[in-house]
Enzyme design. Structure first.
Site, PDB file in Angstrom:
ATOM      1  N   GLU A 149       0.781  -0.965  -0.177  1.00  0.00           N
ATOM      2  CA  GLU A 149      -0.433  -0.237   0.131  1.00  0.00           C
ATOM      3  C   GLU A 149       0.512   1.287   0.190  1.00  0.00           C
ATOM      4  O   GLU A 149       0.393   1.996   0.537  1.00  0.00           O
ATOM      5  CB  GLU A 149      -0.796  -0.297   1.425  1.00  0.00           C
ATOM      6  CG  GLU A 149      -2.380  -1.530   0.504  1.00  0.00           C
ATOM      7  CD  GLU A 149      -2.943  -0.912   2.360  1.00  0.00           C
ATOM      8  OE1 GLU A 149      -3.442  -1.307   2.076  1.00  0.00           O
ATOM      9  OE2 GLU A 149      -2.359  -0.591   2.956  1.00  0.00           O
ATOM     10  N   GLU A 306      -6.931  -7.576  -0.934  1.00  0.00           N
ATOM     11  CA  GLU A 306      -7.085  -7.823   0.416  1.00  0.00           C
ATOM     12  C   GLU A 306      -8.553  -6.843   0.495  1.00  0.00           C
ATOM     13  O   GLU A 306      -9.095  -6.152  -0.677  1.00  0.00           O
ATOM     14  CB  GLU A 306      -6.776  -6.700   1.376  1.00  0.00           C
ATOM     15  CG  GLU A 306      -5.375  -6.259   1.551  1.00  0.00           C
ATOM     16  CD  GLU A 306      -4.225  -5.181   2.132  1.00  0.00           C
ATOM     17  OE1 GLU A 306      -5.043  -4.653   3.512  1.00  0.00           O
ATOM     18  OE2 GLU A 306      -3.362  -5.413   2.278  1.00  0.00           O
TER      19      GLU A 306
END
Length: 689
Positions: A149, A306
């Site tokens: 991320e 995710e």
């Protein structure tokens, strides 16, 4: 296949360092029982893998990799570089990031590093190489997961190291020519002129508004600085293991990073998505994000890296997903091109900031409702294995440009209320209700394959990209452009004309749109301005109904414009206020195509404009058109031999399919021919081409 694993991927982040080793084998067995075929490992393992600068500990990861291989579970192995360990930041405190106010952020969370730091980059690259050389030939390895991320928590750093890196970036951009920079930034304004690059600093906190050209370049630089971190690790992985695909997980439609530039360096686009279960329209925003992920990869299947199995832990109120919601939203990602559904995380944490975050294996273990949902989803994905590799075709494109996004939302504009993602979502939502597949494209894309191109906003556009849009319409394309577009060039300079009369708005889009904007009229908060569509007025006159029996008129909010036409016809006009009677929406016949201009923020009422633009140009699949407006989301993926229609009912009532199911079609999830789509459920029809 997006990796060497057959079928659709299913799994989660696994954090073995949080658990005694005696739990690992139990977890592997439970994963196999649930249908898990891939896990992400090592995302936050730097401190465990490298306890000190010249000390390494791979023995535990060796055992874990062997365990997963023996269980038939592939590994998405992370480079573990997202969170440097305590020893590193204490030994090199200058690598910690600094805010625009000069505050150096401390250790104790995650993502605590300066993207421009050569010390951090060297350490991250060293770790990536050590992992690649050790596990590059391991049979469990299926995918490299670089970092985690990028841009989460820290998207920019204002330290002295970043300042020097910014100056280096500017020298490269402007060819060592300070006069080019002065022109680009408009530094004659407020006596901001530079005589040497050494005088330039990051846009730290200042007494008043910061130079917009500097801010725009800073945003470009900050995205590139993080991208440079990714590329240094990617280079090592490709050197050591060229055969293993590489990804890093994006964060949906994120403003801070130019994902067009990033995706060009990924073998596989992956995304982290966390729609809010408390939001009844969350599935529409999710669909938009998923279409972007597919588009970033050029239409190739992507990976949901995710999602939350149920509730997250970081909202003010963390509402869980219902079992039906979890299943529906998971299969929505597959419908929109994902070849895998991964989660954060496998086993719920017992300590740390995310201990209340849901997991595939909840704190309640295998006796919990969450575990039953986990097994059920694994069964569903197994039944849909043949869908892997199929693609989505679209005749409609939406233009998205990060440079224009950054410039649009700068300070000191006519209105601070205009937000690009909101504008895109309002237009996208209409296409979603109609069950039209949508691709996202950058402004320099080849548009030849699209029947309709939508531009909710393109505040900043180069003359070259404007010419592409113009040529597209002239050649027969349908174009719809939203307000406050074509205003500035790529330097954030107002487009200028070539004669004494000046340029005017919308700059290089004036010809194709056939309009001229005299002045912007932002609408104050809480107020709206009625808009009358010519077709509605004609219908009302024909019906001879009194005003109190007519449907409410569309209304503009946030934005309107004093608009004039040159060659365009008026489609709608302002019905009240200082702009009463002036054009609000126009359509211009240009060459073999048409171009619409929407000079106001119509919200959901933009459906009237898009209906005129899209419906005549695009042929719907019959099933998609039959179920439009029903609350059932219809998406079609196709292989060489079959079409797979995903019917996702987000509503609260069952929807009858009647005779719309193609002959011979069966629901892959049940093996039978369906007659309806129950509320909050999914049907996946397999149809021969």
């Amino acid at each position: 296949m997006i990796t060497r694993v057959e079928g659709l991927l299913y799994g989660a982040d696994y954090n073995p360092e949080q658990w005694p080793e005696s739990v690992w084998k139990q977890d592997a067995n439970l994963m196999r029982d649930a249908g898990v075929n891939m896990v992400t490992v090592g995302v936050f393992s730097w401190a465990r893998l490298q306890p000190a600068e010249d000390e390494w500990d791979f023995a535990w990861l060796d055992r874990l990799m062997d365990l997963f291989h023996s269980a038939g579970i592939a590994v998405d192995l992370a480079t573990a570089t997202a969170s440097p360990p305590a020893w590193f930041v204490r030994q090199y405190p200058e690598t910690l990031p600094v805010t625009a106010d000069g505050v150096r952020l401390e250790f104790g969370s995650r993502q605590h590093y300066c993207p421009s730091s050569p010390i951090y980059r060297a350490a991250a690259t060293r770790l990536a190489r050590a992992i690649a050389e050790r596990y590059g030939e391991h049979p469990a390895l299926a995918l490299w997961h670089i970092h985690n991320e990028y841009g989460d928590h820290v998207t920019e750093c204002f330290c002295d190291v970043s300042a020097e890196d910014f100056r280096r970036w500017l020298r490269e951009r402007y060819g060592q020519d300070i006069e080019q920079l002065n022109f680009a930034w408009g530094t004659e304004f407020w006596s901001q002129r530079y005589s040497d690059f050494s005088q330039i600093e990051p846009p730290r906190r200042a007494p008043g508004p910061v130079n917009p050209g500097q801010l725009l370049d800073w945003r470009r630089f900050s995205s590139d600085a993080l991208l440079a971190c990714f590329l240094t690790e990617r280079a090592v992985l490709k050197e050591v293991t060229p055969q293993v695909p590489v990804t890093t997980n994006f964060m949906s439609m994120m403003k801070d990073l130019d994902y067009w530039k990033w995706a060009a360096h990924e073998d596989l686009v992956s995304d982290d998505a966390y729609p809010d279960p408390a939001d009844p329209s969350a599935h529409v925003l999710a669909a938009m994000n998923y279409d972007l992920m597919r588009s970033l990869g050029g239409g190739r299947p992507w990976l949901l890296m995710e999602q939350a199995p149920s509730a997250v832990s970081w909202r003010a109120v963390n509402v869980p997903k219902t079992p039906d919601q979890k299943r529906l939203w998971s299969l929505q990602t597959v419908a929109r091109g994902a070849d895998g559904v991964m989660h954060f995380q496998w086993r719920a944490s017992r300590a740390g900031a995310e201990k209340f975050h849901s997991a595939l294996l909840p704190h309640g273990g295998t006796g919990s409702r969450g575990w039953r949902d986990t097994v059920r989803l694994g069964e569903d994905l197994g039944k849909l294995a043949e869908v892997a590799g199929s693609r989505i075709e679209s005749a409609v494109a939406i233009v998205l440009d990060w440079n224009s996004w950054w410039a649009l939302e700068a300070e000191d504009h006519p209105s601070a209320r205009v937000r690009l993602k909101e504008q895109i979502l309002s237009w996208y939502s209409v296409l979603h209700r109609w069950n039209h597949a949508v691709d996202f494209v950058p402004p320099d894309a080849d548009l030849a394959g699209y029947k309709v191109v939508l531009v909710p906003n393109l505040y900043a556009v180069s003359t070259q990209d404007a010419a592409r849009l113009t040529d597209y319409v002239y050649g027969g394309g349908y174009l719809a452009v939203g307000f406050f577009s074509g205003i500035v060039d790529e330097l954030d300079h107002i487009h200028q004309g070539t004669d004494a009369a000046g340029g005017g708005y919308p700059g290089p889009l004036k010809e194709v749109l056939g309009v001229a904007v005299d002045e912007w009229w932002p609408i104050p908060d809480g107020e709206t301005v009625g808009v009358s569509f010519t077709a509605d007025e004609e219908t009302a006159k024909a019906a001879r109904k009194p005003d109190n029996e007519l449907p409410p008129k569309p209304a503009a909010r946030r934005w309107s414009e004093w608009l004039g036409t040159t060659t365009a016809r008026t489609v709608a006009q302002y019905a009240e206020g200082p702009l009463k009677g002036r054009p609000a929406v126009t359509c211009n016949e240009f060459g073999a195509g048409r171009a619409w201009y929407v000079s106001c923020d119509l919200g959901s009422d933009v459906e009237k404009v898009l209906g005129e633009a899209v419906r005549p140009a695009v042929v719907w699949p019959s099933l998609a058109s039959t179920l439009a407006w029903s609350g059932v989301e219809v998406v079609c993926r196709g292989s060489e031999s079959h079409l797979y229609y995903f019917l996702l009912n987000h509503g609260d009532t069952s929807v009858d399919l009647g005779s719309s199911v193609p002959f011979g079609a069966v629901n892959l999830l049940t093996g039978s021919r369906p007659t309806h789509v129950a509320a909050k459920t999914v049907v996946v029809l397999k149809v021969e081409r």
